[in-house]
Motif scaffolding. Structure first.
Motif, PDB file in Angstrom:
ATOM      1  N   PRO A   1       0.802  -1.231   0.000  1.00  9.30           N
ATOM      2  CA  PRO A   1       0.000   0.000   0.000  1.00  9.30           C
ATOM      3  C   PRO A   1       0.838   1.287   0.000  1.00  9.30           C
ATOM      4  CG  PRO A   1      -0.783  -1.551   1.677  1.00  9.30           C
ATOM      5  CD  PRO A   1       0.526  -2.042   1.208  1.00  9.30           C
ATOM      6  N   PHE A   2       2.141   1.171   0.267  1.00  7.43           N
ATOM      7  CA  PHE A   2       2.972   2.370   0.403  1.00  7.43           C
ATOM      8  C   PHE A   2       4.014   2.487  -0.703  1.00  7.43           C
ATOM      9  CE2 PHE A   2       1.784   0.650   4.554  1.00  7.43           C
ATOM     10  CZ  PHE A   2       1.045   1.709   5.076  1.00  7.43           C
ATOM     11  N   LEU A   3       3.894   1.661  -1.768  1.00  8.24           N
ATOM     12  CA  LEU A   3       4.884   1.689  -2.834  1.00  8.24           C
ATOM     13  C   LEU A   3       4.890   3.020  -3.573  1.00  8.24           C
ATOM     14  CD1 LEU A   3       4.604  -1.907  -4.352  1.00  8.24           C
ATOM     15  CD2 LEU A   3       6.366  -1.003  -2.845  1.00  8.24           C
ATOM     16  N   ALA A   4       3.713   3.629  -3.748  1.00  8.28           N
ATOM     17  CA  ALA A   4       3.664   4.923  -4.448  1.00  8.28           C
ATOM     18  C   ALA A   4       4.436   5.991  -3.672  1.00  8.28           C
ATOM     19  CB  ALA A   4       2.211   5.349  -4.650  1.00  8.28           C
ATOM     20  N   HIS A   5       4.298   6.012  -2.353  1.00  6.23           N
ATOM     21  CA  HIS A   5       5.026   6.987  -1.534  1.00  6.23           C
ATOM     22  C   HIS A   5       6.526   6.737  -1.601  1.00  6.23           C
ATOM     23  CE1 HIS A   5       5.841   9.704   1.831  1.00  6.23           C
ATOM     24  NE2 HIS A   5       6.610   8.729   2.351  1.00  6.23           N
ATOM     25  N   LEU A   6       6.937   5.451  -1.575  1.00  8.31           N
ATOM     26  CA  LEU A   6       8.356   5.147  -1.654  1.00  8.31           C
ATOM     27  C   LEU A   6       8.951   5.582  -2.988  1.00  8.31           C
ATOM     28  CD1 LEU A   6       8.466   1.590  -0.019  1.00  8.31           C
ATOM     29  CD2 LEU A   6       9.347   3.714   0.947  1.00  8.31           C
ATOM     30  N   GLU A   7       8.247   5.326  -4.083  1.00 13.10           N
ATOM     31  CA  GLU A   7       8.739   5.744  -5.395  1.00 13.10           C
ATOM     32  C   GLU A   7       8.860   7.264  -5.478  1.00 13.10           C
ATOM     33  OE1 GLU A   7       9.892   3.947  -7.695  1.00 13.10           O
ATOM     34  OE2 GLU A   7       9.157   1.903  -7.301  1.00 13.10           O
ATOM     35  N   GLU A   8       7.893   7.946  -4.879  1.00 13.80           N
ATOM     36  CA  GLU A   8       7.934   9.417  -4.898  1.00 13.80           C
ATOM     37  C   GLU A   8       9.121   9.948  -4.097  1.00 13.80           C
ATOM     38  OE1 GLU A   8       5.126  13.211  -3.520  1.00 13.80           O
ATOM     39  OE2 GLU A   8       4.344  11.150  -3.488  1.00 13.80           O
ATOM     40  N   ARG A   9       9.360   9.399  -2.937  1.00 14.14           N
ATOM     41  CA  ARG A   9      10.480   9.850  -2.109  1.00 14.14           C
ATOM     42  C   ARG A   9      11.819   9.475  -2.730  1.00 14.14           C
ATOM     43  NH1 ARG A   9      11.450  12.952   0.405  1.00 14.14           N
ATOM     44  NH2 ARG A   9      12.181  12.260   2.454  1.00 14.14           N
ATOM     45  N   LEU A  10      11.869   8.315  -3.422  1.00 19.22           N
ATOM     46  CA  LEU A  10      13.104   7.931  -4.103  1.00 19.22           C
ATOM     47  C   LEU A  10      13.406   8.885  -5.250  1.00 19.22           C
ATOM     48  CD1 LEU A  10      15.376   5.791  -4.257  1.00 19.22           C
ATOM     49  CD2 LEU A  10      13.939   4.514  -5.834  1.00 19.22           C
ATOM     50  N   ALA A  11      12.364   9.308  -5.974  1.00 16.43           N
ATOM     51  CA  ALA A  11      12.567  10.267  -7.054  1.00 16.43           C
ATOM     52  C   ALA A  11      13.066  11.611  -6.529  1.00 16.43           C
ATOM     53  CB  ALA A  11      11.267  10.453  -7.834  1.00 16.43           C
ATOM     54  N   GLU A  12      12.705  11.936  -5.286  1.00 13.60           N
ATOM     55  CA  GLU A  12      13.179  13.192  -4.680  1.00 13.60           C
ATOM     56  C   GLU A  12      14.610  13.076  -4.178  1.00 13.60           C
ATOM     57  OE1 GLU A  12      10.402  14.035  -1.640  1.00 13.60           O
ATOM     58  OE2 GLU A  12       8.748  14.500  -3.020  1.00 13.60           O
TER      59      GLU A  12
ATOM     60  N   LEU B   1      14.751  -0.951  -1.002  1.00  9.70           N
ATOM     61  CA  LEU B   1      15.668   0.105  -1.425  1.00  9.70           C
ATOM     62  C   LEU B   1      16.973  -0.448  -1.967  1.00  9.70           C
ATOM     63  CD1 LEU B   1      16.031   3.206  -1.460  1.00  9.70           C
ATOM     64  CD2 LEU B   1      16.995   3.025   0.845  1.00  9.70           C
ATOM     65  N   GLN B   2      17.320  -1.676  -1.612  1.00  8.94           N
ATOM     66  CA  GLN B   2      18.620  -2.236  -1.951  1.00  8.94           C
ATOM     67  C   GLN B   2      18.881  -2.263  -3.448  1.00  8.94           C
ATOM     68  OE1 GLN B   2      19.270  -6.064  -0.182  1.00  8.94           O
ATOM     69  NE2 GLN B   2      20.948  -6.596  -1.554  1.00  8.94           N
ATOM     70  N   SER B   3      17.886  -2.638  -4.258  1.00  7.73           N
ATOM     71  CA  SER B   3      18.075  -2.745  -5.706  1.00  7.73           C
ATOM     72  C   SER B   3      17.790  -1.443  -6.434  1.00  7.73           C
ATOM     73  CB  SER B   3      17.168  -3.846  -6.258  1.00  7.73           C
ATOM     74  OG  SER B   3      15.810  -3.528  -6.001  1.00  7.73           O
ATOM     75  N   ARG B   4      17.471  -0.368  -5.707  1.00  6.32           N
ATOM     76  CA  ARG B   4      17.113   0.905  -6.344  1.00  6.32           C
ATOM     77  C   ARG B   4      18.062   2.047  -5.989  1.00  6.32           C
ATOM     78  NH1 ARG B   4      12.722  -2.098  -5.405  1.00  6.32           N
ATOM     79  NH2 ARG B   4      11.009  -2.083  -6.919  1.00  6.32           N
ATOM     80  N   ARG B   5      19.099   1.751  -5.245  1.00  5.10           N
ATOM     81  CA  ARG B   5      20.032   2.801  -4.864  1.00  5.10           C
ATOM     82  C   ARG B   5      20.814   3.293  -6.078  1.00  5.10           C
ATOM     83  NH1 ARG B   5      20.860   3.601   0.473  1.00  5.10           N
ATOM     84  NH2 ARG B   5      20.154   1.977   1.932  1.00  5.10           N
ATOM     85  N   THR B   6      21.107   4.587  -6.082  1.00  2.00           N
ATOM     86  CA  THR B   6      21.965   5.165  -7.122  1.00  2.00           C
ATOM     87  C   THR B   6      23.372   5.417  -6.611  1.00  2.00           C
ATOM     88  OG1 THR B   6      21.240   7.400  -6.519  1.00  2.00           O
ATOM     89  CG2 THR B   6      19.986   6.237  -8.228  1.00  2.00           C
ATOM     90  N   ARG B   7      23.588   5.274  -5.319  1.00  4.15           N
ATOM     91  CA  ARG B   7      24.919   5.451  -4.753  1.00  4.15           C
ATOM     92  C   ARG B   7      25.034   4.550  -3.533  1.00  4.15           C
ATOM     93  NH1 ARG B   7      22.088  10.104  -4.492  1.00  4.15           N
ATOM     94  NH2 ARG B   7      21.279  10.758  -2.455  1.00  4.15           N
ATOM     95  N   ARG B   8      26.288   4.306  -3.148  1.00  9.61           N
ATOM     96  CA  ARG B   8      26.562   3.407  -2.055  1.00  9.61           C
ATOM     97  C   ARG B   8      26.138   4.026  -0.735  1.00  9.61           C
ATOM     98  NH1 ARG B   8      31.119   3.678   0.694  1.00  9.61           N
ATOM     99  NH2 ARG B   8      32.199   4.683  -1.039  1.00  9.61           N
TER     100      ARG B   8
END
Length: 562
Positions: free
Chosen positions: A342-353, A381-388
């Protein structure tokens, strides 16, 4: 008078009641008989010679053990030429010769043993004031007379595993009386034929698809109607579908996910840890080695069962390895529901920020109502990080320097394509009614249906399953509905045998060979479901006895009511 009615002793008169040092009840009784016949010459006599005392145990009373103090009369034989000088007057309704418990106590202990087991029954009887040993219970259970076999009109036949994959037996059920009538020590046609010869008058033989049972019934009772079990027909269809999927799985897995098909919110499972990945690689290495061993032994001419005992593997696994050219791979883990969905949309939004702090994201989710732990958030978050991450262990640090981000113009990392489940799971999906499939299962089925051969197989399997399922819902017998089912079956058989799918052709040929029993399954109300239920009971009894019961004792516990 009241005391006599309260403590009724068959064939005896109650004299007195008292307790012994162990607080057990002792009843003094005398036999009612005053005369009898000599067991050697048959001469009647009433001449007393004396008496002796027997002290057998009896049924408990008021929660305490009861022991009888029985005075047994002894008479003189009046025949001078008789070899016996004296004889006693037994109480046959109460006691058997040379036993130390009454018949009714022995029967009660026997029933407890049949309902539980020897050791468990001995523990239970001690608390019920009927103490005895487990060995005595075993003797009582073995001495129980088996019920008389009356006339049987309809039977159900199925095999059961004494030791799975090694030793098998046969169970027979009276379909009219809904009870087990016999157990056979093996499942050979010779043993079944001998049993059938002792049961004249059989009219119905409901069975699975075993050819041995079919041959035995046809040889001994050719006039009886054989009925193939509907559940086994569906089982055989699913097994046929699974065998076909073993060879076609690699081809079906190459088909892409069709556009517009319904897919789950998460199109792949959470990533596995490095330890799990290493264990999966080791398991795959063992599968490849076993597949090569099976192929080598099969090419040398060894049988499936011999290979299964030598490696060891299950016979079904050996058969599957022998029919494929490559080792099977581990199936993709199923995507189950997650508290994060139910919270995937919020996570994607915060990751884009740009927020890549896992603990901070989890705290935000908890303010929104998330009730799970932090591990799920970190795995997402592990497979979506852009930096270490700053707290990454030194040995796991990647090639990206601290604080360096990926090129924003670069294409995003796409998740690994969803793999099809294994042949067994996929066979269940293709056999299930379309209305009962979940959205993820419907998406997998739509992907598989892009293959023309799979579409043909799915259509014919669904037609056959619908035909068999409808046969179990009323309308059986020689009726218009039954005639329509037979016509539909003939049309299905013709279409299946005309197809180019070898597994389907073999299955249809088997149905044609068993044609009379299959047609009876679609037009009569008989089935083998009762045998399946009795086998479940048999497994329970066998496990309650910890695998130590012999065939005779197991047979008695199945045939005798507790």
């Amino acid at each position: 008078m009241v005391m006599t009615r309260l403590y009724e002793i068959p064939g005896c008169d109650l004299i007195a009641i008292h307790t012994d040092r162990a607080a057990n009840i002792v009843m003094q009784v005398h036999g009612r008989r005053r005369e009898g016949r000599c067991p050697a010459c048959g001469t009647p006599s009433a001449a007393g010679h004396g008496c002796y005392r027997r002290r057998p145990a009896d049924l408990p009373s008021l929660g305490r053990a009861v022991r009888l103090d029985l005075a047994v009369r002894r008479l003189r034989c009046l025949n001078p030429s008789c070899t016996r000088r004296t004889f006693c007057l037994p109480v046959p309704t109460l006691l058997a010769p040379r036993v130390r418990r009454t018949r009714r106590l022995a029967k009660a202990q026997q029933r407890v043993g049949l309902a539980t087991s020897a050791r468990a029954g001995a523990r239970l009887l001690a608390s019920l004031a009927m103490p005895t040993s487990g060995s005595t219970l075993l003797r009582l259970m073995h001495a129980a007379p088996l019920p008389r076999a009356g006339r049987v009109r309809a039977i159900g036949v199925d095999d059961w595993a004494w030791r799975r994959g090694r030793a098998w037996g046969t169970l027979l059920v009276d379909l009219d009386r809904h009870r087990t009538i016999d157990l056979l020590p093996d499942r050979t046609s010779t043993t079944f034929e001998a049993w059938l010869r002792s049961r004249p008058g059989l009219e119905i033989v409901a069975r699975d698809r075993s050819t041995g049972s079919a041959r035995a019934a046809q040889a001994v009772v050719p006039g009886a109607q054989q009925v193939a079990d509907r559940w086994h027909l569906l089982l055989n269809a699913r097994q046929m579908l699974e065998r076909w999927l073993v060879g076609a799985h690699a081809r079906l897995d190459a088909w892409p996910v069709p556009s517009g098909s319904s897919r789950p919110t998460r199109d792949h499972a959470f990533p596995r840890s490095r330890t799990d990945q290493a264990a999966a690689r080791e398991a795959q290495r063992r599968r490849v080695a076993r597949h090569a061993e099976v192929q080598r032994r099969r090419a040398a001419g060894e049988s499936i069962m011999a290979i299964a005992r030598a490696i060891p593997l299950a016979p079904g696994t050996v058969r599957r390895y022998a029919s494929t050219d490559h080792a099977p791979e581990r199936g993709e883990r199923r995507i189950g529901p997650s508290l994060l969905d139910p919270f995937l949309a919020h996570l994607e939004e915060r990751l884009a920020e740009g927020c890549e702090n896992g603990l901070h994201l989890v705290r935000e989710l908890r303010n929104l109502g998330y009730a799970g732990g932090s591990r799920q958030g970190h795995k997402w978050l592990q497979s979506r990080r852009t930096r270490r991450a700053r707290n990454t262990a030194r040995r796991w640090r990647g090639t990206l320097p601290e604080g360096a981000a990926l090129d924003p113009a670069a294409p995003p990392v796409r998740p690994v394509a969803v793999r099809l489940p294994g042949p067994k799971a996929l066979a269940w999906i293709m056999m299930a009614a379309p209305a009962r499939l979940s959205p993820p299962e419907g998406a997998l089925l739509a992907r598989v249906m892009q293959d023309p051969e799979a579409a043909t197989m799915h259509g014919l399997v669904q037609q056959f399953a619908a035909l068999v399922r409808a046969a179990g819902v009323g309308g059986n017998g020689v009726s218009a509905r039954g005639i329509r089912r037979l016509a539909a079956l003939e049309a299905w058989l013709a279409e299946a045998r005309a197809s180019s799918i070898r597994a389907l052709q073999t299955f249809a040929s088997g149905l044609v060979m068993d044609g009379a029993a299959v047609r009876a399954a679609l037009t009569t109300p008989w089935s083998n479901a009762q045998a399946e239920g009795q086998i479940t009971k048999l497994k329970l009894i066998k496990r309650l006895m910890y695998g130590r019961a012999g065939f005779d004792l197991l047979r008695r516990r199945m045939l005798l009511p507790p």
